[in-house]
Write a protein that holds these residues in place. Structure first.
Motif, PDB file in Angstrom:
ATOM      1  N   GLY A 145     -43.017 -26.335 -59.426  1.00  0.00           N
ATOM      2  CA  GLY A 145     -43.910 -25.333 -58.829  1.00  0.00           C
ATOM      3  C   GLY A 145     -43.147 -24.368 -57.935  1.00  0.00           C
ATOM      4  N   THR A 146     -42.209 -24.899 -57.162  1.00  0.00           N
ATOM      5  CA  THR A 146     -41.393 -24.053 -56.290  1.00  0.00           C
ATOM      6  C   THR A 146     -40.472 -23.171 -57.127  1.00  0.00           C
ATOM      7  OG1 THR A 146     -41.505 -25.707 -54.543  1.00  0.00           O
ATOM      8  CG2 THR A 146     -39.737 -24.072 -54.380  1.00  0.00           C
ATOM      9  N   LEU A 150     -40.117 -19.184 -57.032  1.00  0.00           N
ATOM     10  CA  LEU A 150     -38.832 -18.499 -56.874  1.00  0.00           C
ATOM     11  C   LEU A 150     -38.632 -17.466 -57.982  1.00  0.00           C
ATOM     12  CD1 LEU A 150     -36.781 -21.653 -55.904  1.00  0.00           C
ATOM     13  CD2 LEU A 150     -37.010 -19.619 -54.464  1.00  0.00           C
ATOM     14  N   LYS A 151     -38.945 -17.844 -59.212  1.00  0.00           N
ATOM     15  CA  LYS A 151     -38.805 -16.914 -60.350  1.00  0.00           C
ATOM     16  C   LYS A 151     -39.723 -15.703 -60.154  1.00  0.00           C
ATOM     17  CE  LYS A 151     -36.142 -19.413 -63.190  1.00  0.00           C
ATOM     18  NZ  LYS A 151     -34.899 -18.969 -63.765  1.00  0.00           N
ATOM     19  N   ARG A 156     -40.326  -9.946 -58.758  1.00  0.00           N
ATOM     20  CA  ARG A 156     -40.973  -8.917 -57.942  1.00  0.00           C
ATOM     21  C   ARG A 156     -40.061  -8.363 -56.849  1.00  0.00           C
ATOM     22  NH1 ARG A 156     -46.889 -11.610 -58.275  1.00  0.00           N
ATOM     23  NH2 ARG A 156     -46.955 -11.516 -60.526  1.00  0.00           N
ATOM     24  N   GLY A 157     -38.767  -8.677 -56.928  1.00  0.00           N
ATOM     25  CA  GLY A 157     -37.793  -8.028 -56.062  1.00  0.00           C
ATOM     26  C   GLY A 157     -37.558  -8.642 -54.702  1.00  0.00           C
ATOM     27  N   TRP A 158     -38.096  -9.815 -54.428  1.00  0.00           N
ATOM     28  CA  TRP A 158     -37.927 -10.441 -53.115  1.00  0.00           C
ATOM     29  C   TRP A 158     -36.661 -11.282 -53.052  1.00  0.00           C
ATOM     30  CZ3 TRP A 158     -40.886  -9.142 -49.022  1.00  0.00           C
ATOM     31  CH2 TRP A 158     -42.086  -8.487 -49.283  1.00  0.00           C
ATOM     32  N   PRO A 164     -28.442 -18.845 -63.280  1.00  0.00           N
ATOM     33  CA  PRO A 164     -29.693 -19.572 -63.503  1.00  0.00           C
ATOM     34  C   PRO A 164     -29.893 -20.706 -62.498  1.00  0.00           C
ATOM     35  CG  PRO A 164     -28.572 -19.197 -65.584  1.00  0.00           C
ATOM     36  CD  PRO A 164     -27.629 -18.762 -64.498  1.00  0.00           C
ATOM     37  N   GLY A 165     -31.039 -20.665 -61.814  1.00  0.00           N
ATOM     38  CA  GLY A 165     -31.399 -21.715 -60.871  1.00  0.00           C
ATOM     39  C   GLY A 165     -30.824 -21.572 -59.480  1.00  0.00           C
ATOM     40  N   LEU A 166     -30.008 -20.545 -59.240  1.00  0.00           N
ATOM     41  CA  LEU A 166     -29.418 -20.332 -57.913  1.00  0.00           C
ATOM     42  C   LEU A 166     -30.008 -19.058 -57.314  1.00  0.00           C
ATOM     43  CD1 LEU A 166     -25.703 -21.257 -58.650  1.00  0.00           C
ATOM     44  CD2 LEU A 166     -27.372 -22.592 -57.357  1.00  0.00           C
ATOM     45  N   PHE A 167     -30.703 -19.200 -56.198  1.00  0.00           N
ATOM     46  CA  PHE A 167     -31.445 -18.093 -55.604  1.00  0.00           C
ATOM     47  C   PHE A 167     -30.821 -17.643 -54.289  1.00  0.00           C
ATOM     48  CE2 PHE A 167     -34.150 -20.567 -58.327  1.00  0.00           C
ATOM     49  CZ  PHE A 167     -34.764 -19.602 -59.100  1.00  0.00           C
ATOM     50  N   THR A 168     -30.797 -16.320 -54.089  1.00  0.00           N
ATOM     51  CA  THR A 168     -30.260 -15.711 -52.869  1.00  0.00           C
ATOM     52  C   THR A 168     -31.224 -14.616 -52.417  1.00  0.00           C
ATOM     53  OG1 THR A 168     -29.013 -14.088 -54.162  1.00  0.00           O
ATOM     54  CG2 THR A 168     -27.842 -16.112 -53.530  1.00  0.00           C
TER      55      THR A 168
END
Length: 181
Positions: A145-146, A150-151, A156-158, A164-168
């Motif tokens: 769900g998280t 994140l995706k 949406r640009g946030w 893949p799978g690594l968010f900044t």
């Protein structure tokens, strides 16, 4: 006395055979239980995903000017065949596309928490690292769900997802934040 020992051996052999039968039965039941749990987990994740997709679709519908954060839950409950039943109703969570000058407080609280965790991290983070930091249990459903949130935030640009799978934090947002109106 020989027949008493023979009788005991025969009973022991029968008990051993019954134990082996029950162990096989237990093994089969354990396998069936595992498969049933997998199926239940897949259905739960599917239900959560459908609820999120429906919430997004509802978010794209026009909203009244009086209350842009209105959640169309009351009418939905009244027309539902489950009206009056004890159940949890998910409201509509809107995640607007990021625009210059837009502040984090336009997001629902859980998305604000996610952004804060990503911003405070020393490098890229994964969904499973974020889940406990926003106060959720680290179950596969919560992680998925998280990850979905994140995706959506990347879409949406946030946030950015360079690998893949690594968010900044979104570079575009941080680069243009000093040019706010």
């Amino acid at each position: 006395m020989g027949s008493l020992f023979e009788e005991l051996e025969a009973r022991e052999a029968a008990a051993q055979e019954r134990v082996e039968e029950l162990e096989i039965e237990l093994s089969d039941l354990t396998e069936q239980l595992g498969l049933a749990r997998e199926g239940m987990e897949r259905l739960r994740i599917a239900r959560e995903t459908v609820a999120e997709v429906m919430a997004e679709m509802s978010a794209d519908a026009p909203v009244t000017a009086e209350d842009p954060a209105a959640e169309p839950v009351a009418d939905e409950e009244a027309s539902s065949p489950y009206a009056g039943a004890q159940r949890q109703v998910m409201g509509v969570l809107t995640v607007p596309k990021w625009q210059p000058g837009m502040r984090v407080d336009v997001l629902p609280r859980v998305y604000q928490d996610i952004l804060e965790v990503v911003a405070d991290a020393p490098g890229p983070v994964r969904a499973k690292q974020i889940v406990p930091r926003i106060g959720l249990a680290t179950t596969s459903g919560r992680i998925e769900g998280t990850r979905s949130k994140l995706k959506r935030m990347v879409e949406r640009g946030w946030l950015d997802e360079d690998e893949p799978g690594l968010f900044t934090p979104a570079r575009r947002r941080t680069d243009t934040s000093s040019n706010s109106e």
